[in-house]
Design an enzyme around this catalytic site. Structure first.
Site, short mmCIF file in Angstrom:
data_model
loop_
_atom_site.label_atom_id
_atom_site.label_comp_id
_atom_site.label_asym_id
_atom_site.label_seq_id
_atom_site.Cartn_x
_atom_site.Cartn_y
_atom_site.Cartn_z
N TYR A 240 -4.93 4.55 0.40
CA TYR A 240 -6.00 3.66 -0.07
C TYR A 240 -5.64 2.99 -1.39
CZ TYR A 240 -8.28 6.61 3.38
OH TYR A 240 -8.58 7.31 4.53
N HIS A 241 -4.42 2.44 -1.44
CA HIS A 241 -3.94 1.76 -2.65
C HIS A 241 -3.47 0.34 -2.34
CE1 HIS A 241 -2.80 6.04 -4.24
NE2 HIS A 241 -4.10 5.82 -4.30
N PRO A 242 -4.25 -0.49 -1.64
CA PRO A 242 -3.78 -1.85 -1.37
C PRO A 242 -3.73 -2.67 -2.66
CG PRO A 242 -6.07 -1.62 -0.72
CD PRO A 242 -5.58 -0.24 -1.07
N ASP B 194 0.86 -1.19 0.00
CA ASP B 194 0.00 0.00 0.00
C ASP B 194 0.89 1.23 0.00
OD1 ASP B 194 -2.31 1.58 0.11
OD2 ASP B 194 -2.55 1.39 2.29
#
Length: 563
Positions: free
Chosen positions: A469-471, A295
């Site tokens: 919020y980039h898993p 992330d």
């Protein structure tokens, strides 16, 4: 009792699932069932770009996941929302359009994802693209996904930030999604005619006009059904009743980087110990399912603004009402933008080949929930390290699909990640100290002038960073003989037939940028692999790099060496 059958079943109507639903139904001879737990995306809070903070923090539209206590972030439990609505996370995200650096995709290929290097991916970025400023070798006009610059940097703070970056010795980039990512310039967003242009708007709605697409919302998939080593359908719950749907060709998981590995584990596909601990009978051993979790972290670098030009003046209830009314009536004004209209991509130190730090500039000092950070005018940089070395995991805790999995990112576990965030603080101060910001730059609010030493910066970062919020990465794509790879380079689940995963969980490594654009690209390319068994020929374009990356961290003056 008869069971409904479709050629393809897609689980998840998100950034990837909507693309697949559109492309697979282009073949009128194939029937497609698209399943989504959430519901309609027609809310004004989803469709109005400026309201982006609302759906992300609303249970109706997002899975409100939280991590286990993160051991390297003072044991904080981090928020990890994922879209639960038509359009998925493209309906709750910040609408920022960043493809990533060309070398990010070459890195995928180097990790065993053959055919996913930049030159092979570029045709699919272009296939999706409807770029407001015209086509060239890197950009396209006429694709489903509208991309532009919102209000075209009308606020003077945007241009001042870009100029400051150049004064600090960095390149200017005319199009960071084109030949040259590195540098400062205008930021791009997925907005069309003043509306959020999610994959639901861009891809799903046109496809819903076709008779061979069935969309079911409000359903919770319990597991993929296997007969031996072949996926034959899915079992789900709809209005309290358990139902089964079968697939003649393939089941495709597009439930996202949290949902897809969780669903594989619920189906008995994954690491033996994880399944045993969760009380799930193992159907197929795949040790990489749920591993390799990555992330982006970021924090807000906030300043007071000496001029009355910031958006803090627009955060009161009457101003918000006026913005909303104008948007409802005319789809114009501040309601049509995500407010991230300028940006920068730089390297944290010499010896880094391509950018690993990213700036989103916001002409306001505020929080992700939309509230003002302090009284008065302000501005902020969202700055983060985008190529982390730290890795985490996702693990089912029971066979109940309603029970959220355990999530552990291990943020800042690796010393390189800690060092990069020190660079975030020090390099940001240098940029904002440039003459272009003199008439705007007021007091540094956060981190604050007292935060100077490595220890002080590290303590600030541990307490202030938030997920961007980039898993991704939890069903990693890799070579057939890679035991940790979950899918092969054609997106098929290793060792099984009739089952694929297509979403950001496939990313071997995280790109330098927001993840919506590469997720859409991945789904576009996967659709061709599914339909035709092959993908488009590779492009043959040049990429602008700093040939002296081993000797310097910034360029000093505009020099464009192309290779």
């Amino acid at each position: 009792m008869s069971v409904e059958q479709y050629d393809y079943i897609i689980v998840g109507a998100g950034s990837a699932g909507c693309v697949l639903a559109n492309r697979l139904t282009e073949d009128a001879n194939k029937s497609v069932l698209l399943l989504e737990t959430g519901g309609s995306d027609k809310s004004i809070f989803i469709q109005m770009p400026t309201a982006l903070s609302i759906p992300m923090n609303t249970k109706k539209y997002a899975w409100q996941f939280h991590t286990e206590p993160e051991p390297y972030l003072d044991n904080r439990r981090m928020h990890c929302p994922r879209g639960k609505v038509l359009g998925g996370s493209s309906s709750i995200n910040g609408m920022v359009y960043v493809r990533g650096h060309a070398r990010d995709f070459d890195e995928w290929a180097e990790h065993g994802a053959e055919g996913w290097d930049y030159q092979h991916c570029l045709p699919y970025f272009k296939k999706a693209d409807d770029w407001a400023f015209g086509a060239d070798k890197y950009r396209n006009v006429g694709g489903p996904l509208a991309v532009n610059n919102g209000n075209n940097m009308q606020n003077p703070l945007y241009s001042a930030f870009v100029e400051a970056g150049e004064q600090a010795g960095y390149w200017h980039t005319d199009d960071y999604n084109g030949a040259q990512q590195e540098g400062f310039g205008a930021m791009h967003m997925t907005v069309k005619n003043g509306r959020r242009w999610s994959t639901a708007n861009a891809y799903l709605r046109p496809a819903m006009e076709r008779s061979n697409l069935t969309v079911k919302t409000g359903v919770l998939v319990k597991r993929v059904l296997l007969e031996g080593k072949r996926a034959v359908g899915v079992e789900l719950v709809q209005k309290g009743k358990v139902k089964r749907f079968d697939c003649r060709d393939e089941a495709i998981l597009s439930a996202g980087s949290i949902g897809s590995p969780h669903l594989l584990q619920l189906s008995g596909i994954g690491p033996a110990k994880v399944l045993k601990d969760a009380g799930i009978e193992q159907q197929h051993e795949l040790p990489g399912v749920g591993e390799n979790l990555q992330d982006h972290l970021e924090f807000y670098f906030q300043y007071q603004c000496k001029q009355p030009v910031s958006l803090n003046r627009k955060l009161g209830p009457l101003s918000k009402l006026a913005i909303g009314v104008r948007w409802i009536l005319f789809k114009t004004g501040l309601g049509t933008t995500n407010h991230f209209e300028s940006c920068g991509f730089i390297r944290s130190k010499k010896g880094i080949e391509w950018p690993d730090l990213q700036y989103h500039f916001l002409p306001a000092a505020m929080r992700y929930d939309g509230r003002s950070a302090f009284d008065g005018d302000g501005f902020q940089l969202h700055i983060g390290h985008n190529k982390p070395k730290s890795r985490g995991w996702i693990r089912a805790v029971s066979a109940d699909p309603k029970e959220a999995p355990k999530i552990q990112f291990n943020y800042l576990q690796e010393p390189e990640d800690v060092e990069a965030f020190r660079a975030c603080v020090r390099l940001s101060r240098e940029i904002i100290a440039q003459p272009a910001m003199d008439k705007y730059r007021g007091e540094e609010i956060q981190p604050g002038a007292s935060v100077q030493t490595d220890e002080e910066i590290d303590a600030f970062v541990r307490g202030a960073v938030e997920s961007a919020y980039h898993p991704c990465g939890t069903c990693r794509m890799g070579a057939e003989d890679d035991e940790q790879a979950v899918v092969d380079p054609t997106t098929r689940v290793r060792g099984l037939q009739g089952l694929r995963v297509v979403d950001s969980s496939l990313f071997p490594t995280i790109p330098n940028g927001n993840l919506n654009a590469p997720t859409i690209m991945l789904a576009e390319r996967a659709a061709d692999l599914i339909r035709f068994g092959e993908a488009a020929d590779a492009a043959n374009v040049k990429v602008v790099m700093d040939e002296q990356w081993q000797q310097r961290q910034r360029q000093g003056k505009q020099q464009r060496e192309v290779r």
